[in-house]
Scaffold this motif. Sequence first.
Motif, PDB file in Angstrom:
ATOM      1  N   THR A 105       0.835  -1.206   0.000  1.00  0.00           N
ATOM      2  CA  THR A 105       0.000   0.000   0.000  1.00  0.00           C
ATOM      3  C   THR A 105       0.866   1.251   0.000  1.00  0.00           C
ATOM      4  OG1 THR A 105      -1.728  -1.174   1.232  1.00  0.00           O
ATOM      5  CG2 THR A 105      -1.833   1.225   1.221  1.00  0.00           C
ATOM      6  N   ASN A 106       1.853   1.286   0.901  1.00  0.00           N
ATOM      7  CA  ASN A 106       2.700   2.478   1.026  1.00  0.00           C
ATOM      8  C   ASN A 106       3.544   2.712  -0.224  1.00  0.00           C
ATOM      9  OD1 ASN A 106       1.611   2.501   3.571  1.00  0.00           O
ATOM     10  ND2 ASN A 106       3.529   2.203   4.659  1.00  0.00           N
ATOM     11  N   LEU A 113      10.431   0.805   2.478  1.00  0.00           N
ATOM     12  CA  LEU A 113      10.671   0.317   3.830  1.00  0.00           C
ATOM     13  C   LEU A 113      11.352   1.381   4.686  1.00  0.00           C
ATOM     14  CD1 LEU A 113      11.815  -3.320   3.002  1.00  0.00           C
ATOM     15  CD2 LEU A 113       9.875  -2.728   4.478  1.00  0.00           C
ATOM     16  N   ARG A 114      12.270   2.120   4.086  1.00  0.00           N
ATOM     17  CA  ARG A 114      12.944   3.188   4.830  1.00  0.00           C
ATOM     18  C   ARG A 114      12.047   4.404   5.025  1.00  0.00           C
ATOM     19  NH1 ARG A 114      14.908   8.111   4.334  1.00  0.00           N
ATOM     20  NH2 ARG A 114      14.155   8.252   2.179  1.00  0.00           N
ATOM     21  N   TRP A 115      11.468   4.895   3.941  1.00  0.00           N
ATOM     22  CA  TRP A 115      10.788   6.194   3.911  1.00  0.00           C
ATOM     23  C   TRP A 115       9.407   6.160   4.564  1.00  0.00           C
ATOM     24  CZ3 TRP A 115       6.612   8.243   0.856  1.00  0.00           C
ATOM     25  CH2 TRP A 115       6.550   9.653   0.829  1.00  0.00           C
ATOM     26  N   ASP A 116       8.733   5.041   4.455  1.00  0.00           N
ATOM     27  CA  ASP A 116       7.381   4.931   5.015  1.00  0.00           C
ATOM     28  C   ASP A 116       7.197   3.515   5.558  1.00  0.00           C
ATOM     29  OD1 ASP A 116       4.981   6.072   5.718  1.00  0.00           O
ATOM     30  OD2 ASP A 116       4.017   5.770   3.768  1.00  0.00           O
ATOM     31  N   ALA A 117       7.943   3.201   6.604  1.00  0.00           N
ATOM     32  CA  ALA A 117       8.003   1.849   7.160  1.00  0.00           C
ATOM     33  C   ALA A 117       6.608   1.311   7.460  1.00  0.00           C
ATOM     34  CB  ALA A 117       8.833   1.847   8.449  1.00  0.00           C
ATOM     35  N   PRO A 118       6.330   0.057   7.132  1.00  0.00           N
ATOM     36  CA  PRO A 118       4.997  -0.514   7.369  1.00  0.00           C
ATOM     37  C   PRO A 118       4.653  -0.674   8.843  1.00  0.00           C
ATOM     38  CG  PRO A 118       6.497  -2.189   6.526  1.00  0.00           C
ATOM     39  CD  PRO A 118       7.207  -0.881   6.401  1.00  0.00           C
ATOM     40  N   VAL A 119       5.676  -0.696   9.693  1.00  0.00           N
ATOM     41  CA  VAL A 119       5.469  -0.729  11.146  1.00  0.00           C
ATOM     42  C   VAL A 119       6.133   0.514  11.722  1.00  0.00           C
ATOM     43  CG1 VAL A 119       5.960  -1.943  13.293  1.00  0.00           C
ATOM     44  CG2 VAL A 119       5.375  -3.235  11.237  1.00  0.00           C
ATOM     45  N   GLY A 179       0.980  -0.226  13.372  1.00  0.00           N
ATOM     46  CA  GLY A 179       1.048  -0.260  11.914  1.00  0.00           C
ATOM     47  C   GLY A 179       1.063   1.146  11.339  1.00  0.00           C
ATOM     48  N   ASN A 180       1.665   1.296  10.162  1.00  0.00           N
ATOM     49  CA  ASN A 180       1.753   2.602   9.509  1.00  0.00           C
ATOM     50  C   ASN A 180       1.317   2.465   8.055  1.00  0.00           C
ATOM     51  OD1 ASN A 180       2.515   5.286   8.744  1.00  0.00           O
ATOM     52  ND2 ASN A 180       4.430   4.448   7.949  1.00  0.00           N
ATOM     53  N   SER A 181       0.117   2.944   7.765  1.00  0.00           N
ATOM     54  CA  SER A 181      -0.387   2.936   6.397  1.00  0.00           C
ATOM     55  C   SER A 181      -1.670   3.752   6.378  1.00  0.00           C
ATOM     56  CB  SER A 181      -0.627   1.504   5.905  1.00  0.00           C
ATOM     57  OG  SER A 181      -0.836   1.479   4.502  1.00  0.00           O
ATOM     58  N   VAL A 182      -2.497   3.496   5.375  1.00  0.00           N
ATOM     59  CA  VAL A 182      -3.800   4.142   5.286  1.00  0.00           C
ATOM     60  C   VAL A 182      -4.877   3.065   5.291  1.00  0.00           C
ATOM     61  CG1 VAL A 182      -3.026   6.249   4.153  1.00  0.00           C
ATOM     62  CG2 VAL A 182      -3.564   4.236   2.760  1.00  0.00           C
TER      63      VAL A 182
END
Length: 415
Positions: free
Chosen positions: A256-257, A287-293, A403-406
């Motif tokens: 997603t990210n 993975l670096r810029w918008d890590a999924p966790v 978690g980090n997403s939308v």
Amino acid sequence: METTPAMPPHRLDPAGGCPHADNARLLARGAVTPVELPGGIAGAVVLGYEALREFLQHPDVAKDARHFTALREGRIAQGWPLLTFATVAGMTTADGADHRRLRSLVSRAFTPRRAEELRPRVEELTESLLDALAAAATAGGGVADLRRHFALPLPMGVICELLGVEAGFRDRLHRLSSRIVATDTEPAEAVAANRELLAVLEEIAAAKAAAPGDDLTSALIAARDEDGDRLSPQELIGTLVLMIIAGHETTLNLITNAVRALCGHRDQLDLVRAGGASWADVVEETLRWDAPVSYFPFRYPVRDLTLDGTLIPAGTPVLAGYSAAGRDESAHGPDAGRFDVTRPARPGSARHLSLGHGAHYCLGAPLARLEATVALERLFTRFPGLELAVPDAELSPHAGFVGNSVRALPVRPAP
């Protein structure tokens, strides 16, 4: 070493939201910061890249919740939304020999070689999901939720096939997983979700015990039945919990990210298409810029620990701040906040920590990378003009701060 004066704890919002603004503000205060967890529990977050790298492999840091002071003292309620992270019986809450024993039982299923053997099946499943995405867009007036129709069923399908879980369980398992990883879950709902998930997995395990197959669940049951010292009944179910949740939630967020990032940076997408960077580079930069966790629970200092000049008292539940470390300018340069798919290939570029570091490095990393790389390449080959259907700023952040997403990613997947 001289320690810094105590800072008022930063309250982590249980409802979550985009972490990057908070991370930048907290990093300006230091690499380690005290936080207030749900329920008023005192904790800490390690945000700086070098501090996190040191912390993740520090010999005085443990994963076993017997070191969690507030839990040991009975100050954690049964419905605390982060309780499963602390108490699930499995490799993420084990140390030393126990950790090695539990990890060895499943490690062969997630080697780079085994992941590569799964490539034809991942490609086949990806193609069928692209058809489903196109159909959903046709039914939706040209718009479809990529997260629901593509980014979710791919990793969920793969991990369930590895575990031998029938398709009929998958929607239910995702719904329960989502409630367990969310940090804004009400206590009664958290208790109910955990109980239901355990019941579903016990049902699956019982069916596999009665009719074993060529799958990881059957292999784990055989290990339990052959030698109880290798895997207890609680560890069997706990391992299934971890495999289901970690096996799809993180890759769901990663895909997603990555799609969101590429849609918002068309120059980077054009660069990949022109051969200036690879799809694997896209995965690593995402993975670096918008890590999924964002903030992963928990580790506990077994004695008072001074890290980057900040004292973390023994028994403090500490979160690994992966999303913050990914944009730490001291490690990734003054342009750390910029999405740049050429960055992973630069000589001397700092390797991100978003899949962990040390003994607890993500076991499923090869599979997650394969799934995301195949997904992105096939998606943008099939739909080169794919674009977001709503402005990026209007996308709703994921529930919770782990978690980090939308929550959804509406796209127009026109060919």
